[in-house]
Motif scaffolding. Structure first.
Motif, PDB file in Angstrom:
ATOM      1  N   GLU A 105       3.503   8.549  35.177  1.00 32.58           N
ATOM      2  CA  GLU A 105       3.809  10.637  35.372  1.00 32.58           C
ATOM      3  C   GLU A 105       5.611  10.711  34.822  1.00 32.58           C
ATOM      4  O   GLU A 105       5.776  11.624  33.645  1.00 32.58           O
ATOM      5  N   ILE A 106       6.012   9.735  34.724  1.00 33.92           N
ATOM      6  CA  ILE A 106       7.317  10.210  34.448  1.00 33.92           C
ATOM      7  C   ILE A 106       7.281   9.942  33.430  1.00 33.92           C
ATOM      8  O   ILE A 106       8.241  10.379  32.621  1.00 33.92           O
ATOM      9  N   ILE A 109       6.702  13.076  31.718  1.00 36.63           N
ATOM     10  CA  ILE A 109       7.926  13.864  31.674  1.00 36.63           C
ATOM     11  C   ILE A 109       9.103  13.877  30.715  1.00 36.63           C
ATOM     12  O   ILE A 109       9.831  14.541  30.054  1.00 36.63           O
ATOM     13  N   ALA A 110       9.825  12.137  30.679  1.00 39.88           N
ATOM     14  CA  ALA A 110      10.427  11.664  29.817  1.00 39.88           C
ATOM     15  C   ALA A 110      10.087  12.229  28.345  1.00 39.88           C
ATOM     16  O   ALA A 110      10.916  12.691  27.935  1.00 39.88           O
ATOM     17  N   ASN A 112       9.123  14.822  26.895  1.00 34.56           N
ATOM     18  CA  ASN A 112       9.537  16.185  26.306  1.00 34.56           C
ATOM     19  C   ASN A 112      10.828  15.809  26.094  1.00 34.56           C
ATOM     20  O   ASN A 112      11.635  17.635  25.808  1.00 34.56           O
ATOM     21  N   ARG A 121      15.836  20.307  32.854  1.00 33.32           N
ATOM     22  CA  ARG A 121      14.616  20.562  33.437  1.00 33.32           C
ATOM     23  C   ARG A 121      14.396  19.250  33.855  1.00 33.32           C
ATOM     24  O   ARG A 121      14.080  19.080  34.638  1.00 33.32           O
ATOM     25  N   TYR A 122      13.964  18.477  32.684  1.00 34.39           N
ATOM     26  CA  TYR A 122      13.581  17.543  32.833  1.00 34.39           C
ATOM     27  C   TYR A 122      13.489  15.989  33.654  1.00 34.39           C
ATOM     28  O   TYR A 122      12.963  15.347  34.445  1.00 34.39           O
ATOM     29  N   GLN A 125      12.744  17.327  37.362  1.00 33.06           N
ATOM     30  CA  GLN A 125      11.042  16.311  37.812  1.00 33.06           C
ATOM     31  C   GLN A 125      11.229  14.892  37.332  1.00 33.06           C
ATOM     32  O   GLN A 125      10.797  14.311  38.815  1.00 33.06           O
ATOM     33  N   ILE A 126      11.777  14.080  36.922  1.00 32.59           N
ATOM     34  CA  ILE A 126      12.223  13.029  37.089  1.00 32.59           C
ATOM     35  C   ILE A 126      12.119  12.368  38.294  1.00 32.59           C
ATOM     36  O   ILE A 126      11.959  11.624  38.921  1.00 32.59           O
ATOM     37  N   VAL A 129      10.129  12.912  40.628  1.00 29.13           N
ATOM     38  CA  VAL A 129       8.356  12.272  40.519  1.00 29.13           C
ATOM     39  C   VAL A 129       8.922  11.079  41.545  1.00 29.13           C
ATOM     40  O   VAL A 129       8.677  10.309  42.652  1.00 29.13           O
ATOM     41  N   TYR A 160      14.774   7.311  27.362  1.00 30.20           N
ATOM     42  CA  TYR A 160      13.063   7.019  26.932  1.00 30.20           C
ATOM     43  C   TYR A 160      13.080   6.307  25.760  1.00 30.20           C
ATOM     44  O   TYR A 160      11.917   5.565  25.929  1.00 30.20           O
TER      45      TYR A 160
END
Length: 290
Positions: A105-106, A109-110, A112, A121-122, A125-126, A129, A160
């Motif tokens: 999941e992470i 997100i990464a 992006n 923003r991302y 989110q990281i 989570v 990333y």
């Protein structure tokens, strides 16, 4: 004790462990003992849990489904807000599965960050989570996997990219290790097959092999196909002639009116599901003295 109640009461009865079970009139929201579901046992919303120190908590899914189910999840969250809540990607998974799910999941997100105008923003989110994963691990006194810790610390695109490169290197190393293991097994099986101790090679490494059964005067392949000697000789001459003309793909010919000849070139032939190197074919021909 009422067992058919409204949806909010279902959630409160479950959260407070007031009784053993209850459901809504439609039956699409219900609990039994520690577990509460939406529609059926295929979608577990949450469950009560306890760690080795006697501390209690509720595990609640973050998995998305229909609007009805998502609304039921929110009702459960509200009804159990007086308890310690641990959010997980999918309720019912074991520790190892959850850590892998958080990692993926992470990483998603990464990804992006490659085209993000507002990377913060991302990154936020990281962090959210990874916070879920940290709280879960702390509750059960578990060590977070190193790869999950690494992606949880991603703050920019270069970090990333480093994770992706490392993952690719590990995957390549694992593939090489698996190939070496399979190759050793394959070599043993091939030796036995050539000696007529077995009739089939279970562990294939891309290519097929030939042997000659003197009792039947047939060429046998490692996939248990048999070809009469006379047909095999003619086909070999055809292969050599085709190579001399530059080979072929989609050769528009068959072997024994049964097996499509897909490709012939100086390195290998493909006939049906067989792929045999010219080195193997020439060694076979030499051994038979054809």
């Amino acid at each position: 004790m009422k067992r058919v109640v409204d949806k909010h009461t279902v959630a409160h009865l479950w959260a407070n462990r007031s009784q053993s079970d209850a459901r809504t009139a439609t039956g699409n929201f219900f609990f039994e003992s520690d577990r509460i579901w939406s529609y059926g046992s295929h979608f577990l919303i949450g469950y009560h849990t306890q760690n080795d120190r006697g501390h209690r908590a509720v595990i609640i899914t973050r998995e998305k489904n229909s609007n009805t189910t998502n609304g039921q999840v929110n009702i459960v969250l509200s009804a159990s807000n007086h308890l310690k809540q641990l959010r997980v990607p999918v309720a019912g998974m074991d520790h190892e599965q959850l850590f892998e799910k958080w990692y993926e999941e992470i990483k998603g997100i990464a990804g992006n960050l490659q085209r993000a105008r507002k990377p913060e923003r991302y990154i936020s989110q990281i962090r959210c989570v990874f916070d879920d994963a940290e709280q879960y691990a702390e509750f059960y006194r578990l060590d977070l996997p190193a790869n999950l810790v690494e992606v949880g610390a991603i703050q920019n695109l270069s970090q990333y990219s480093a994770v992706i490169e490392k993952e690719a290197a590990l995957r390549k190393a694992e593939e090489e290790k698996r190939y070496k293991r399979d190759f050793k097994i394959h070599q043993v099986q091939l030796k036995d097959w050539r000696a007529f101790k077995t009739n089939y090679i279970n562990k294939r490494i891309g290519f097929d092999y030939l042997r000659f059964d003197k009792d039947t005067n047939r060429v046998q392949t490692s996939q248990r196909v048999e070809i009469p000697e006379a047909i095999a000789r003619r086909f070999y001459r055809l292969v050599i002639e085709t190579i001399e003309k530059g080979g072929c793909t989609d050769c528009n010919m068959t072997l024994m009116d049964r097996y499509e000849v897909e490709e012939i070139n100086k390195d290998f032939i493909r006939v049906g599901c067989h792929k045999i190197t010219m080195k193997e074919i020439r060694a076979f021909i030499k051994k038979q003295g054809w």
